[in-house]
Design a protein around this motif. Structure first.
Motif, PDB file in Angstrom:
ATOM      1  N   CYS A 175     -34.680   2.246   6.288  1.00  0.00           N
ATOM      2  CA  CYS A 175     -35.885   2.535   7.071  1.00  0.00           C
ATOM      3  C   CYS A 175     -37.090   2.460   6.134  1.00  0.00           C
ATOM      4  O   CYS A 175     -37.105   3.075   5.075  1.00  0.00           O
ATOM      5  CB  CYS A 175     -35.794   3.921   7.711  1.00  0.00           C
ATOM      6  SG  CYS A 175     -37.338   4.449   8.489  1.00  0.00           S
ATOM      7  N   GLU A 176     -38.087   1.722   6.549  1.00  0.00           N
ATOM      8  CA  GLU A 176     -39.260   1.497   5.693  1.00  0.00           C
ATOM      9  C   GLU A 176     -40.430   2.414   6.053  1.00  0.00           C
ATOM     10  O   GLU A 176     -41.565   2.158   5.626  1.00  0.00           O
ATOM     11  CB  GLU A 176     -39.714   0.028   5.811  1.00  0.00           C
ATOM     12  CG  GLU A 176     -38.688  -0.986   5.363  1.00  0.00           C
ATOM     13  CD  GLU A 176     -38.604  -1.108   3.844  1.00  0.00           C
ATOM     14  OE1 GLU A 176     -39.206  -0.277   3.139  1.00  0.00           O
ATOM     15  OE2 GLU A 176     -37.922  -2.039   3.380  1.00  0.00           O
ATOM     16  N   CYS A 182     -39.622  -4.426   8.043  1.00  0.00           N
ATOM     17  CA  CYS A 182     -38.384  -3.646   8.050  1.00  0.00           C
ATOM     18  C   CYS A 182     -37.255  -4.459   8.678  1.00  0.00           C
ATOM     19  O   CYS A 182     -37.412  -5.021   9.763  1.00  0.00           O
ATOM     20  CB  CYS A 182     -38.595  -2.350   8.841  1.00  0.00           C
ATOM     21  SG  CYS A 182     -37.070  -1.415   9.015  1.00  0.00           S
ATOM     22  N   CYS A 214     -33.209  -0.833  15.210  1.00  0.00           N
ATOM     23  CA  CYS A 214     -34.166   0.235  15.522  1.00  0.00           C
ATOM     24  C   CYS A 214     -35.120  -0.175  16.643  1.00  0.00           C
ATOM     25  O   CYS A 214     -35.887  -1.130  16.500  1.00  0.00           O
ATOM     26  CB  CYS A 214     -34.962   0.587  14.259  1.00  0.00           C
ATOM     27  SG  CYS A 214     -36.152   1.906  14.533  1.00  0.00           S
ATOM     28  N   CYS A 267     -44.518   1.591  14.109  1.00  0.00           N
ATOM     29  CA  CYS A 267     -43.409   0.761  14.619  1.00  0.00           C
ATOM     30  C   CYS A 267     -43.395   0.796  16.143  1.00  0.00           C
ATOM     31  O   CYS A 267     -43.173  -0.224  16.803  1.00  0.00           O
ATOM     32  CB  CYS A 267     -42.073   1.246  14.053  1.00  0.00           C
ATOM     33  SG  CYS A 267     -42.002   1.144  12.259  1.00  0.00           S
TER      34      CYS A 267
END
Ligand code: SF4
Length: 385
Positions: free
Chosen positions: A323-324, A338, A345, A362
């Protein structure tokens, strides 16, 4: 609707977009950090990004209260709910944020913990009044906007002698985070994050006013324009920033004059200072430990401090692998950098806070459809741990 329609006017948008195109110097780039997740969503929802010339870029900042809460504090909240048999109350977005090993509050609730979603601190107080035999903990998160209601709840609990109510305080402060970003090696030494100016937060500034930004506008030489959340607010503020940058100015300007004053809401500030004091240090997701960047409950209200009432264990908390969110919150990466974005995700199965929160970067990229088709076509690159 007043204060909405005129700030979404198509013809005015075209006029401002044209002014930006005229005034933005094609020989340089303008990197504008929108600190607040509300602005990120406005930029994507209304297509503001597409109205900017190529050399005017938005850099997403850490101003999403759910996103910046470190995994450790979320794990602590889960532990308080499970181990101490309390009723834990929290705002909706927090429920689905994955903690260590993807354990979220909603999973803990499914396993039997008594966790309730509330819309306000008043709901949490009501639950405490209705359950005198149970401990009720309000899991408080957020920037300066949500801090005054938490102060009111604590004062109300004291006045009503509600002995079963306490607050797990995670309120954080905007100016310290902006200063920390500007001091970071990525901005100062490596140049991997370029920031020429800031869109200042709307709601936060309605409470703290525009004055607190003056220090780092002067100290770091970065202009700030406090911007409202409507698309024309964002565009006009971008134009004001471009003008400042072109003229070599670094001032705090206020585009959101219909709400924000220079001194802010003095009554709310007084409430906050009555109940809270500065923490020496607080960990932020992505930013690490930031000195004097958060609040804790004052000793005089210690009876309502869940951190004093409920012990939590030492634990090794960690993010979901790959996860970024931490890099996205520092402006180093974009959601599309990501590997998990849109594949492993999505909002239905979020792997990080930035995909859960209604202010997360996101979620903004995904919700407004600008990357969905691409992500659907891409193979699942890597399974999350
Ligand atoms: S797409 Fe998901 S996994 Fe990737 S950074 Fe965003 S929240 Fe984290």
């Amino acid at each position: 609707m007043k204060y909405v329609d005129e700030f979404r006017d198509r013809d005015l948008a075209k006029t401002i977009a044209e002014a930006i195109r005229q005034e933005a110097d094609p020989g340089r780039t303008y990197n504008i950090m929108e600190f607040c997740g509300g602005h990120t969503h406005a930029i994507f929802r209304y297509g503001v990004k597409d109205l900017m010339p190529e050399n005017v870029r938005f850099v997403h900042g850490p101003g999403c209260p759910v996103c910046v809460l470190p995994v450790r504090r979320l794990d602590d909240a889960v532990e308080i709910a499970e181990r101490h048999n309390v009723i834990l109350c929290t705002y909706g977005d927090m429920m689905r944020v994955p903690g260590t090993k993807q354990r979220s509050l909603i999973k803990a609730k499914a396993d039997g913990a008594d966790i309730k979603m509330v819309y306000s601190t008043l709901d949490a107080l009501k639950i405490a009044r209705n359950n005198p035999d149970r401990e009720v903990v309000f899991f408080a998160i957020g920037f300066e906007t949500t801090t005054p209601p938490t102060a009111v709840a604590i004062k109300t609990a004291e006045r009503e002698r509600l002995k079963n109510f306490s607050v797990f305080c995670n309120h954080v402060l905007t100016p310290s985070a902006i200063g920390h970003i500007l001091e970071s090696p990525e901005v100062r030494e490596l140049g991997t994050v370029q920031i020429d100016g800031f869109l200042g937060p709307s709601h936060v500034s309605s409470v703290i006013g525009s004055e607190p930004y003056e220090f780092f506008a002067e100290e770091f030489g970065k202009p700030v324009v406090i911007a409202g959340f409507e698309p024309l607010d964002v565009m006009q503020s971008a134009l004001m920033l471009i003008r400042q940058i072109n003229e070599g100015r670094h001032e705090v300007e206020n585009e959101y004059t219909r709400v924000v004053t220079s001194e802010g809401n003095l009554k709310a500030q007084q409430l906050v200072s009555d109940v809270f004091e500065l923490r020496q240090s607080f960990e932020w997701r992505g930013l690490g430990k930031v000195p004097y960047s958060a609040l804790k409950i004052r000793e005089s209200y210690a009876a309502f401090d869940a951190e004093k009432r409920f012990e939590v264990s030492e634990k090794k908390s960690r993010e979901v692998k790959s996860c970024e969110c931490p890099a996205i919150l520092r402006g180093v990466k974009k959601p599309t950098d990501c590997k998990l974005f849109g594949t492993v995700c999505t909002p239905d199965s979020p792997m990080g806070s930035c995909m859960v929160s209604s202010e997360g970067a996101c979620a903004a990229y995904w919700t407004y459809g600008r990357h969905r088709e691409k992500a659907r076509a891409a193979p699942v690159k890597e399974a999350a741990e």
